[in-house]
Scaffold this motif. Structure first.
Motif, PDB file in Angstrom:
ATOM      1  N   ARG A   1       2.521   1.906   0.336  1.00  0.00           N
ATOM      2  CA  ARG A   1       2.097   2.082   1.401  1.00  0.00           C
ATOM      3  C   ARG A   1       0.725   1.508   1.719  1.00  0.00           C
ATOM      4  O   ARG A   1      -0.087   1.748   0.553  1.00  0.00           O
TER       5      ARG A   1
ATOM      6  N   CYS B   1      -0.612   9.650  -2.650  1.00  0.00           N
ATOM      7  CA  CYS B   1      -1.252   9.204  -1.856  1.00  0.00           C
ATOM      8  C   CYS B   1      -1.275  10.075  -0.458  1.00  0.00           C
ATOM      9  O   CYS B   1      -1.777   9.814   0.594  1.00  0.00           O
TER      10      CYS B   1
ATOM     11  N   THR C   1       2.000   3.594  -5.978  1.00  0.00           N
ATOM     12  CA  THR C   1       3.254   4.138  -6.163  1.00  0.00           C
ATOM     13  C   THR C   1       4.360   3.847  -5.204  1.00  0.00           C
ATOM     14  O   THR C   1       5.406   3.339  -5.268  1.00  0.00           O
ATOM     15  N   CYS C   2       3.936   4.107  -3.736  1.00  0.00           N
ATOM     16  CA  CYS C   2       4.824   3.931  -2.820  1.00  0.00           C
ATOM     17  C   CYS C   2       4.387   2.661  -1.884  1.00  0.00           C
ATOM     18  O   CYS C   2       5.363   2.162  -1.026  1.00  0.00           O
TER      19      CYS C   2
HETATM   20 ZN   LIG Z   1       1.988   6.622  -2.197  1.00  0.00          ZN
END
Ligand SMILES: [Zn+2]
Length: 399
Positions: A239, A175, A236-237
């Motif tokens: 955020r 991202c 994934t993260c």
């Molecule tokens: Zn991410």
């Protein structure tokens, strides 16, 4: 005089905390640099978001890392396990007396004599002076995560509460390159294009509580909202990307943690008839539409002849809700009994929570994954009620 606490006398965490919010020229930051071994092994810089934050990362062979935003220290990391771009790992015993790199959460708690708090369900941390030390574990839950030795990957010291910052997530491969910059800041069309590609490849997902990405420019162009915002979550993260179009200012693009993103202000989205194209209006008329709700208890939406009813229930500690399509009998009940019938129905659903097998609502719950149609009923329903949720009402009150 106050007696120094154990974390101040038996750990070097104060050296990290003292450097927070200062610049590289400051003595406290130089002291931290020395503690990390002097010269950094690498210095990485990149831009984050719009308006731009200049991120600078000093990484040391000793396993230490210092993170600066626009020249000020926002955090420092003790890497206990090898991390991408970082040249080494720390010997944790040198930083916190009595623990090793295999420390569990209980070991850290005992060594520092500090109460452990949690940001969300998954991030244990302790308050250290005017900073916070978050313990990052490879597995995020208690089972096999922070309870077992060998899962600690690092300690992240920040000035903001861990729920409000994520200095170690800003190089996510999925991202981090979604913002397109143009002459005046965000190139809105190109950025929306990239975000849409990322949504369709399932790298990120839209949060249906906010304006949908496809509607953002039309809502903005109508001038009806002071700020129109889409929020998208990286799978994934984790955020949250917030793309915001202001009526009276340049667009912004930022990465936020959930707690922070949730609290961002947003007015109610005006009816689609006021800003949508004829095609978009037709689409909205064909979609689920909000009918009514009882705060904290239930929501009702309609699509054609079908009535969708969502009622909250609690299963011990966790609250959840079940989304059903009213059957013939229930529709008749609503036709004759109105809201009081729905209140009764919500009570019945609460008594036999859909989360339990054996509940008559278990198999009717359309929000359960793996519904045979593959249709995202929950997402459609959330989109229909987004102006009426508690969060939306709280936000509207503040704007
Ligand atoms: Zn991410």
């Amino acid at each position: 005089m106050t007696v120094p606490q154990r974390w101040e006398t038996h750990s070097l965490l104060p050296v990290l905390v003292d450097a927070l919010s200062l610049t590289e020229a400051d003595e406290e930051v130089q002291r931290l640099v020395e503690a990390f071994g002097g010269e950094p092994a690498s210095v990485a810089e990149h831009d984050l978001g719009e308006p731009v934050t200049r991120v600078r990362k000093l990484r040391f062979s000793s396993g230490g890392e210092i993170v600066l935003y626009d020249g000020a220290v926002v955090g420092a990391i003790l890497h206990v396990k090898p991390a991408p771009g970082c040249p080494g790992v720390v010997d944790l015993g040198q930083w916190i007396a009595g623990v090793t790199n295999a420390a569990t959460l209980d070991d850290l708690k005992a060594a520092l004599e500090l109460p452990v708090r949690f940001a969300g369900f998954s991030s244990p941390y302790v308050a250290v002076g005017h900073g916070y030390a978050r313990f990052r574990f490879a597995r995020r839950d208690g089972s096999g995560g922070w309870k077992d030795p060998g899962n600690l990957t690092g300690i992240v010291v920040t000035g903001k509460t861990p729920g409000l910052t994520m200095i170690d997530g800003d190089e996510c491969p999925r991202c981090s390159d979604l913002l397109v910059r143009g002459e005046g800041g965000v190139d809105v069309d190109a950025t929306i294009g990239r975000l849409e590609v990322a949504v369709s490849s399932r790298a990120i997902e839209e949060d249906a509580h906010w304006a949908s990405l496809g509607d953002l420019t039309a809502i903005h162009a109508s001038g009806l909202m002071e700020r129109a915002e889409s929020q998208l979550r990286c799978r994934t993260c984790r955020r949250i990307i917030c793309l915001t179009l202001y009526r009276d200012g340049p667009a912004t693009f930022g990465y936020h943690v959930l707690d922070d993103a949730m609290r961002r202000p947003m007015e109610s989205i005006p009816p689609v008839e006021q800003w949508g194209s004829a095609e978009r209006i037709a689409m909205a008329q064909a979609a689920m539409q909000y009918v009514d709700h009882e705060p904290g208890s239930w929501f009702l939406a309609r699509q054609g002849d079908t009535l969708y009813f969502d009622a909250r229930y609690s299963l011990g500690v966790a609250d959840d809700s079940a989304l059903i399509a009213l059957n013939g009998e229930e529709r008749e009940g609503y036709r004759t009994g109105g809201r009081s019938y729905l209140a009764e129905l919500a009570k019945r659903m609460q008594a036999k929570p859909a989360g339990r097998r054996g509940s008559p609502y278990y198999s009717r719950d359309l929000s359960r994954r793996g519904g045979e149609s593959g249709r995202d009923y929950r997402g459609e329903f959330t989109a229909a009620i987004k102006n009426h949720t508690w969060r939306a009402e709280q936000r509207a009150r503040r704007t």
